[in-house]
Write an enzyme that holds these catalytic residues in place. Structure first.
Site, PDB file in Angstrom:
ATOM      1  N   HIS A  84       0.843  -1.190   0.000  1.00 27.18           N
ATOM      2  CA  HIS A  84       0.000   0.000   0.000  1.00 27.18           C
ATOM      3  C   HIS A  84       0.885   1.250   0.000  1.00 27.18           C
ATOM      4  O   HIS A  84       1.741   1.397   0.867  1.00 27.18           O
ATOM      5  CB  HIS A  84      -0.887   0.044   1.247  1.00 27.18           C
ATOM      6  CG  HIS A  84      -1.671  -1.210   1.466  1.00 27.18           C
ATOM      7  ND1 HIS A  84      -2.100  -1.600   2.721  1.00 27.18           N
ATOM      8  CD2 HIS A  84      -2.109  -2.167   0.619  1.00 27.18           C
ATOM      9  CE1 HIS A  84      -2.777  -2.743   2.617  1.00 27.18           C
ATOM     10  NE2 HIS A  84      -2.782  -3.114   1.351  1.00 27.18           N
TER      11      HIS A  84
ATOM     12  N   TYR B 225       3.567   2.426  13.430  1.00 24.23           N
ATOM     13  CA  TYR B 225       3.985   3.481  12.513  1.00 24.23           C
ATOM     14  C   TYR B 225       3.366   4.821  12.889  1.00 24.23           C
ATOM     15  O   TYR B 225       2.209   4.921  13.301  1.00 24.23           O
ATOM     16  CB  TYR B 225       3.674   3.133  11.053  1.00 24.23           C
ATOM     17  CG  TYR B 225       2.332   2.529  10.752  1.00 24.23           C
ATOM     18  CD1 TYR B 225       1.322   3.271  10.184  1.00 24.23           C
ATOM     19  CD2 TYR B 225       2.077   1.171  11.020  1.00 24.23           C
ATOM     20  CE1 TYR B 225       0.093   2.718   9.879  1.00 24.23           C
ATOM     21  CE2 TYR B 225       0.855   0.604  10.722  1.00 24.23           C
ATOM     22  CZ  TYR B 225      -0.134   1.379  10.160  1.00 24.23           C
ATOM     23  OH  TYR B 225      -1.358   0.831   9.866  1.00 24.23           O
TER      24      TYR B 225
END
Length: 486
Positions: free
Chosen positions: A71, A134
């Site tokens: 992605h 993240y």
């Protein structure tokens, strides 16, 4: 594989531009371990972009072999492992020469990686109970979904050597259905927006960036500085930079009640809105300034000289500069005596010479011409060289001249007599006229722009080429006179 403790914080470049792998110090003992997953001061000093994260996400994966991706999202990410171990794969899905570049690495909690916007992210867990974390610098929204770019995990061109074959891995149906590289529409780069694109400098920027899809131009009809909607209706996430080439420049009219209000509206209020926009969306703001921010009492001006404007126009430009200087990512480009496509002093003098008129021109204002093609090139150089943010003087180079000197040069270049130009003082020229005060000294020191690798051409050579480009028919057609020093 056990965690390696007490590594030094270190950056490692990868084959994908902008993707940087970091070793993180992890401190462990019999109780477990601790690490600074994100330490802005140390990491920015090491070269990590200060990407202003706003959201921290964690992906927990129960089984080894869980595979997610590929992605590419419309924001930057700083990725690390909280627990366990992963095999990471990153593919550049941005427009440009590195499209399709691949980087893979195994990450444990002692490593982290920075992934810029548009680089595809995927990982496969190597251990049960792996947590993948993240930081991102934008909030997720439904609108952002349409800006994602995807690549199939099994793409033959990327040829990622997954430790657990995809046939045996845990995948989602969506990830299995993503397109191959040949069918991927690359994520476009963020754009540069040029405001004031119909003015002299704006036209030069149009010519310089002609045909480049990443540069967008907005004239007065496209971006109304007096309308708040111009600043709020645009999706600023798609931009990296604003070049503000627009300004109120009617020096004498600015001294009138109506002109004063208009000058403050365009040169200050609108600039404040641009500055706020740049700060909120982490944009670079390029703003064009003027020698009129100084009173002209010094022989030459460097970038650190305090403001001392004489008139309303100079006051508004100084106020605008002060506002822009508060933007973290800014370039203030200070110019003088601008010459480009449109009505200006050189064109006026050439027209007078062609018609045999002998003008009186001021002889006690000293400066250098700034040709718009070189201002535009200097702006591009600052952006592409990633020069330190701040203020840069930018005029053409060469010996300083008076307006009378320049007028005489124009006359000579058109074949007329230099002696047709009569030099007069500023006080004599404007005697009995209701005009704004002019700085007598407008010479800008160019040491700083030279130090970052940009050498503006000599004004004398540019003047010759400019006058030659006018030709006698074009020169004769220009009859609008402009006051020397505007």
């Amino acid at each position: 594989m056990s965690i390696e403790f007490s590594k030094k914080l270190t950056a490692h470049e990868t084959p994908i531009p902008g993707v940087v792998l970091y070793d993180l110090p992890v401190h462990g003992d019999n109780r477990g371990w601790f690490k600074e997953n994100w330490q802005r001061e140390k990491m920015v000093a090491l070269g990590l972009p200060d990407f202003r994260p706003v959201q921290n996400n964690i992906s927990f994966n129960e089984k080894a072999g869980t595979t997610r991706g590929i992605h590419a999202e419309p924001w930057d990410k700083f990725i690390s492992v909280a627990t366990g171990r992963i095999f990471g794969a990153w593919v550049d899905l941005r427009e440009g020469p590195s499209f399709g570049a691949v980087f893979t690495a195994q990450l444990d909690p002692s490593q982290a990686i920075f992934i810029p916007r548009g680089v595809g992210n995927a990982f496969q867990t190597m251990e049960d109970n792996t947590a993948y974390t993240y930081l991102v610098n934008d909030h997720w929204s439904a609108d952002a979904q349409g800006q994602y770019t995807f690549l199939n995990l099994a793409d033959e061109t990327a040829a990622i050597a997954w430790p657990v074959p995809l046939a045996d891995a845990e995948l989602s149906d969506k990830d299995r259905a993503h397109p191959r590289l040949a069918e991927v529409v690359p994520m476009p780069a963020k754009k540069i927006l040029v405001l004031g694109a119909d003015g002299q400098l704006g036209k030069a920027l149009r010519e310089l960036y002609a045909g480049e899809a990443t540069v967008e131009f907005a004239g007065r009809a496209d971006f109304d500085f007096t309308n708040e909607a111009s600043f709020t209706a645009r999706n600023w996430k798609n931009y990296s930079t604003i070049i503000n080439a627009a300004a109120y420049t009617a020096v004498d009219s600015a001294e009138t009640p109506e002109g004063r209000a208009a000058a403050w509206a365009i040169n200050v209020t609108a600039v404040a809105r641009l500055a706020r926009t740049a700060v909120e969306h982490d944009l670079t703001l390029v703003h064009v300034s003027s020698d009129y921010v100084f009173d002209g009492s010094r022989e030459s001006h460097d970038e650190n000289e305090p403001f001392s404007p004489l008139g309303v126009y100079g006051q508004t430009k100084a106020a605008g500069d002060a506002i822009v200087s508060a933007v973290p990512r800014h370039y203030i480009v200070r110019t003088s005596w601008v010459i480009g496509e449109g009505n200006n002093f050189v064109r006026t003098m050439a027209s007078l010479a062609a018609r045999g008129i002998s003008p009186s021109v001021v002889k006690d204002q000293v400066g250098r011409l700034s040709f718009t093609q070189d201002i535009a090139a200097g702006i591009r150089h600052l952006l592409e060289s990633a020069a330190d943010y701040g203020t840069y003087n930018l005029s053409n180079s060469g010996e300083p001249q008076t307006w009378a000197d320049i007028a005489a040069d124009v006359y000579e270049l058109t074949g007329a007599e230099r002696e047709a130009v009569t030099g007069v003082s500023t006080a004599e020229y404007f005697k009995g006229k209701d005009v704004a005060p002019r700085p007598l000294g407008s010479v800008l020191q160019l040491n700083k722009i030279h130090a970052v690798g940009y050498e503006p051409p000599a004004a004398s050579g540019r003047l010759k080429a400019y006058v030659r480009s006018l030709g006698h028919p074009a020169v004769a057609a220009s009859t609008k006179a402009e006051s020397p020093g505007e």
